[in-house]
Design a protein around this motif. Structure first.
Motif: not given
Ligand code: PEP
Ligand code: MN
Length: 332
Positions: A126-128, A166-184
């Protein structure tokens, strides 16, 4: 308000009652719960004789509240258990971004060589600025999956927006929701539909109440595996990148039932302060610590200034063990 229904009520009946009183219905630990808005202070008459127990709240901090579950939730974080009575402080180490197969393999060899179990690496950054490195996307996720296969590591990676959740859920063991994404809301609602653990980072302008409400979206949607991550908030100070809110962590420990992970790397923004902050974090008795480390931070494609080189990271981990022991925790 949370209402626990009698165990004689079936799931189908519970779902029907929920729709009649316009409540959420969740099934946790062999019990049916209905969750109403915080404005509701009394059990609706429709439910009389059907309830086991109820909890009234002053605000929308409900499923995450320590008033609901006084004991901290246990979350299966890949191969590691955190929260509950485990007293584990899991270390999440690795680079800010997955940059190449060689870079992430060197990182994986290093992390597993230290006896640690969790590898991080962002693939959707999530780049500025749109002109900065944006991450390897799906190619990066596949590299992380390869590292899990080769090294047996648990993999955590971040989701930037709902287009690739869906891709991140499929490939990761733990999903990280970033500081900028947490309102999504698209991300949060999708995370609610999986049972994979979700680590939600606090936005840098987010109050503690708003932070926990993001977790409530995931919990009320049916996924009990939520972890909170404090990573620094914006204050008037500009000498450091952000300000790590340890008071906020104390508040979260007191008022919520969710495991808490701290990220001193993004808070500090500079490698020189990360080890001191990390020890302060571990001394609070926490469920995990996220620290960025890169084989050669000077050439890192994102967050170059804050990533520790491998030697400094290794020294940090050695120094954390006695700190954790002194507060009754184990570094894992
Ligand atoms: C990261 O973990 O690399 C990251 C981008 O974190 P945050 O969302 O806290 O900025
Ligand atoms: Mn980063």
């Amino acid at each position: 308000m949370i209402i626990q229904l009698k165990n004689t009520i079936t799931q189908a009946e519970a779902a029907q009652l929920a729709s009649e009183i316009q409540a959420f219905h969740i099934f946790y630990e062999d019990a049916n719960y209905l969750i109403t808005g915080s404005g509701v202070k009394e059990v609706p008459t429709l439910l009389s004789g059907k309830t086991e127990k109820d909890w009234v709240f002053a605000n929308d901090l409900q499923l995450a509240s320590s008033k609901f579950l006084p004991n901290k939730r246990t979350v299966q974080f890949g191969n590691v258990l955190i929260g509950g009575n485990t007293k584990n402080t899991v270390i999440i180490g690795g680079p800010c971004s997955v940059e190449s197969e060689e870079q992430i393999r060197t990182s994986s060899t290093f992390i597993s060589g230290l006896g640690l179990k969790v590898l991080r690496g962002g693939c959707y950054k999530p780049r500025t600025s749109p002109y900065s490195f944006q991450g390897l996307g799906l190619e990066g996720l596949k590299l992380l999956a390869k590292m899990r296969e080769e090294f047996g590591l648990t993999v955590i990676t971040e989701v930037r927006d709902a287009t690739h959740i869906e891709e991140v859920i499929e490939y990761s063991d733990v999903i990280q929701v970033g500081a900028k994404a947490m309102y999504d809301q698209g991300i949060l609602r999708a995370c609610a539909k999986t049972q994979k653990p979700v680590l939600i980072k606090r936005g840098f302008g987010t109050t503690l109440q708003e932070f926990v409400q993001a977790a409530e979206f995931v919990l009320s949607g049916g996924n009990p595996n939520v972890i909170l991550c404090e990573r620094g908030i914006r204050t008037f100070e500009t000498g450091t990148r952000f300000t790590l809110d340890l008071c906020g962590v104390a508040w979260l420990k007191e008022h919520t039932n969710l495991p808490i992970i701290l990220d001193p790397s993004h808070a500090m923004g500079y490698a020189y302060g990360v080890a001191d902050l990390a020890r302060a974090c571990v001394a609070m008795g926490i469920d995990g610590l996220l620290v960025e480390t890169h084989p050669d931070p000077s050439v890192a494609k994102s967050d170059a200034s804050q990533q520790l080189n491998h030697q400094d990271f290794e020294n940090l981990i050695s120094s954390l063990r006695p700190v954790a022991t002194s507060v009754g925790y184990n570094i894992v």
